[in-house]
Design a protein around this motif. Sequence first.
Motif, PDB file in Angstrom:
ATOM      1  N   LEU A  26      -3.988 -44.782 -28.926  1.00 23.46           N
ATOM      2  CA  LEU A  26      -3.803 -45.278 -30.288  1.00 23.46           C
ATOM      3  C   LEU A  26      -4.712 -44.608 -31.309  1.00 23.46           C
ATOM      4  O   LEU A  26      -4.345 -44.509 -32.482  1.00 23.46           O
ATOM      5  CB  LEU A  26      -4.009 -46.789 -30.329  1.00 23.46           C
ATOM      6  CG  LEU A  26      -3.016 -47.621 -29.507  1.00 23.46           C
ATOM      7  CD1 LEU A  26      -3.206 -49.098 -29.789  1.00 23.46           C
ATOM      8  CD2 LEU A  26      -1.579 -47.213 -29.790  1.00 23.46           C
ATOM      9  N   PHE A  27      -5.884 -44.143 -30.890  1.00 18.63           N
ATOM     10  CA  PHE A  27      -6.838 -43.607 -31.860  1.00 18.63           C
ATOM     11  C   PHE A  27      -7.114 -42.118 -31.671  1.00 18.63           C
ATOM     12  O   PHE A  27      -8.008 -41.571 -32.301  1.00 18.63           O
ATOM     13  CB  PHE A  27      -8.130 -44.412 -31.806  1.00 18.63           C
ATOM     14  CG  PHE A  27      -7.918 -45.881 -32.078  1.00 18.63           C
ATOM     15  CD1 PHE A  27      -7.566 -46.320 -33.344  1.00 18.63           C
ATOM     16  CD2 PHE A  27      -8.020 -46.811 -31.065  1.00 18.63           C
ATOM     17  CE1 PHE A  27      -7.342 -47.670 -33.595  1.00 18.63           C
ATOM     18  CE2 PHE A  27      -7.787 -48.160 -31.303  1.00 18.63           C
ATOM     19  CZ  PHE A  27      -7.451 -48.589 -32.576  1.00 18.63           C
ATOM     20  N   ASN A  28      -6.324 -41.452 -30.824  1.00 20.23           N
ATOM     21  CA  ASN A  28      -6.457 -40.021 -30.645  1.00 20.23           C
ATOM     22  C   ASN A  28      -6.082 -39.279 -31.933  1.00 20.23           C
ATOM     23  O   ASN A  28      -5.172 -39.673 -32.658  1.00 20.23           O
ATOM     24  CB  ASN A  28      -5.519 -39.576 -29.514  1.00 20.23           C
ATOM     25  CG  ASN A  28      -5.268 -38.095 -29.530  1.00 20.23           C
ATOM     26  OD1 ASN A  28      -6.124 -37.311 -29.144  1.00 20.23           O
ATOM     27  ND2 ASN A  28      -4.095 -37.697 -29.985  1.00 20.23           N
ATOM     28  N   THR A  29      -6.799 -38.177 -32.202  1.00 14.63           N
ATOM     29  CA  THR A  29      -6.517 -37.381 -33.406  1.00 14.63           C
ATOM     30  C   THR A  29      -5.999 -35.985 -33.074  1.00 14.63           C
ATOM     31  O   THR A  29      -5.712 -35.207 -33.985  1.00 14.63           O
ATOM     32  CB  THR A  29      -7.781 -37.247 -34.272  1.00 14.63           C
ATOM     33  OG1 THR A  29      -8.826 -36.641 -33.496  1.00 14.63           O
ATOM     34  CG2 THR A  29      -8.245 -38.611 -34.767  1.00 14.63           C
ATOM     35  N   ASP A  30      -5.877 -35.652 -31.804  1.00 13.38           N
ATOM     36  CA  ASP A  30      -5.395 -34.325 -31.408  1.00 13.38           C
ATOM     37  C   ASP A  30      -3.873 -34.292 -31.439  1.00 13.38           C
ATOM     38  O   ASP A  30      -3.216 -35.216 -30.954  1.00 13.38           O
ATOM     39  CB  ASP A  30      -5.878 -33.984 -29.995  1.00 13.38           C
ATOM     40  CG  ASP A  30      -7.394 -33.930 -29.901  1.00 13.38           C
ATOM     41  OD1 ASP A  30      -7.971 -32.929 -30.348  1.00 13.38           O
ATOM     42  OD2 ASP A  30      -7.985 -34.912 -29.406  1.00 13.38           O
ATOM     43  N   PRO A  31      -3.264 -33.235 -31.982  1.00 13.46           N
ATOM     44  CA  PRO A  31      -1.799 -33.185 -32.093  1.00 13.46           C
ATOM     45  C   PRO A  31      -1.077 -32.918 -30.781  1.00 13.46           C
ATOM     46  O   PRO A  31      -0.012 -33.477 -30.537  1.00 13.46           O
ATOM     47  CB  PRO A  31      -1.559 -32.052 -33.098  1.00 13.46           C
ATOM     48  CG  PRO A  31      -2.777 -31.205 -33.015  1.00 13.46           C
ATOM     49  CD  PRO A  31      -3.908 -32.121 -32.695  1.00 13.46           C
ATOM     50  N   ILE A  32      -1.633 -32.056 -29.921  1.00 10.88           N
ATOM     51  CA  ILE A  32      -0.968 -31.683 -28.670  1.00 10.88           C
ATOM     52  C   ILE A  32      -1.843 -32.119 -27.510  1.00 10.88           C
ATOM     53  O   ILE A  32      -3.012 -31.727 -27.408  1.00 10.88           O
ATOM     54  CB  ILE A  32      -0.724 -30.165 -28.582  1.00 10.88           C
ATOM     55  CG1 ILE A  32      -0.110 -29.628 -29.888  1.00 10.88           C
ATOM     56  CG2 ILE A  32       0.167 -29.850 -27.390  1.00 10.88           C
ATOM     57  CD1 ILE A  32       1.276 -30.146 -30.188  1.00 10.88           C
ATOM     58  N   VAL A  33      -1.266 -32.924 -26.610  1.00 13.43           N
ATOM     59  CA  VAL A  33      -2.050 -33.512 -25.519  1.00 13.43           C
ATOM     60  C   VAL A  33      -1.313 -33.333 -24.193  1.00 13.43           C
ATOM     61  O   VAL A  33      -0.089 -33.464 -24.129  1.00 13.43           O
ATOM     62  CB  VAL A  33      -2.294 -35.017 -25.772  1.00 13.43           C
ATOM     63  CG1 VAL A  33      -3.047 -35.639 -24.603  1.00 13.43           C
ATOM     64  CG2 VAL A  33      -3.061 -35.233 -27.072  1.00 13.43           C
ATOM     65  N   ASN A  34      -2.076 -33.024 -23.155  1.00 10.83           N
ATOM     66  CA  ASN A  34      -1.531 -33.024 -21.803  1.00 10.83           C
ATOM     67  C   ASN A  34      -2.191 -34.159 -21.029  1.00 10.83           C
ATOM     68  O   ASN A  34      -3.417 -34.243 -20.949  1.00 10.83           O
ATOM     69  CB  ASN A  34      -1.797 -31.694 -21.096  1.00 10.83           C
ATOM     70  CG  ASN A  34      -1.268 -31.700 -19.668  1.00 10.83           C
ATOM     71  OD1 ASN A  34      -0.074 -31.720 -19.442  1.00 10.83           O
ATOM     72  ND2 ASN A  34      -2.173 -31.707 -18.699  1.00 10.83           N
ATOM     73  N   PHE A  35      -1.370 -35.049 -20.488  1.00  8.01           N
ATOM     74  CA  PHE A  35      -1.853 -36.234 -19.783  1.00  8.01           C
ATOM     75  C   PHE A  35      -1.551 -36.083 -18.296  1.00  8.01           C
ATOM     76  O   PHE A  35      -0.394 -36.080 -17.889  1.00  8.01           O
ATOM     77  CB  PHE A  35      -1.176 -37.477 -20.361  1.00  8.01           C
ATOM     78  CG  PHE A  35      -1.648 -38.774 -19.761  1.00  8.01           C
ATOM     79  CD1 PHE A  35      -2.879 -38.884 -19.141  1.00  8.01           C
ATOM     80  CD2 PHE A  35      -0.853 -39.909 -19.826  1.00  8.01           C
ATOM     81  CE1 PHE A  35      -3.309 -40.078 -18.593  1.00  8.01           C
ATOM     82  CE2 PHE A  35      -1.256 -41.115 -19.283  1.00  8.01           C
ATOM     83  CZ  PHE A  35      -2.495 -41.199 -18.666  1.00  8.01           C
ATOM     84  N   LYS A  36      -2.602 -35.934 -17.510  1.00 13.70           N
ATOM     85  CA  LYS A  36      -2.455 -35.790 -16.064  1.00 13.70           C
ATOM     86  C   LYS A  36      -2.852 -37.094 -15.390  1.00 13.70           C
ATOM     87  O   LYS A  36      -3.980 -37.566 -15.544  1.00 13.70           O
ATOM     88  CB  LYS A  36      -3.330 -34.649 -15.545  1.00 13.70           C
ATOM     89  CG  LYS A  36      -3.260 -34.461 -14.040  1.00 13.70           C
ATOM     90  CD  LYS A  36      -4.179 -33.337 -13.580  1.00 13.70           C
ATOM     91  CE  LYS A  36      -4.135 -33.186 -12.059  1.00 13.70           C
ATOM     92  NZ  LYS A  36      -5.069 -32.118 -11.589  1.00 13.70           N
ATOM     93  N   SER A  37      -1.920 -37.681 -14.662  1.00 14.57           N
ATOM     94  CA  SER A  37      -2.244 -38.869 -13.873  1.00 14.57           C
ATOM     95  C   SER A  37      -1.264 -38.971 -12.721  1.00 14.57           C
ATOM     96  O   SER A  37      -0.150 -38.447 -12.777  1.00 14.57           O
ATOM     97  CB  SER A  37      -2.203 -40.141 -14.723  1.00 14.57           C
ATOM     98  OG  SER A  37      -0.886 -40.444 -15.123  1.00 14.57           O
TER      99      SER A  37
END
Length: 213
Positions: A26-37
């Motif tokens: 909800l509070f991330n400011t980065d435009p491009i994110v890779n989520f590894k889980s």
Amino acid sequence: LVFTPSGDHSPSTQVYSVYQMHDTFLFNTDPIVNFKSSTGSGKTRCSPFFFPIKALMDNMQRPFFIMTQPGSSIIDDKMKDFKKTLEDTVILVRKVDKLLELYQTNPTKPVISLLSPQNALMLLIQAEKSNIDIISKTRFCLDEVHERTVFTDVLIAKLSQMINDSHISFPLQVLMMSATPDERILHCFGTVKMWELPDSQLFPIDTLQLETD
């Protein structure tokens, strides 16, 4: 965000481990994110909850959330699940033509669409031909991004090109998700913020053992 086992009379519930990422989403400011889980963390099931909240937080400037899924049967199951859970708090859309119609309006509710990579690519191409500004109004989630099909690769190439050409950037514009991300794909988007969720409290996944010649 909890899961109550069906058919089980136990009063216990299980919290998806991805819920630990609540504030990060909800509070991330980065435009491009890779989520590894890992498989079973709840990332696919819970993303359509986090993204409409972000749409509301930014005053519906970006009301659209498009999430890719590898197969139509998976999309059908998840759409039914989200419809049952989210009810009328969001607009759920499956068809590309209906989405294109909505892009020419001002939705009063967050719009969630689950598409195959092929249909998501079709949406981008048709929106571009119709001069519909899809990039500034949409957050994208590319699930199972490691599955290197032709449609997935072309979709990633097209989306990254459209984002670069638009010069538009906002928090969590593109989220890629995978238990085993392919580093080569990430480079298409340039600078990518990396998130990783440690294995804990995973939802139980059935493993089917098959023998073949």
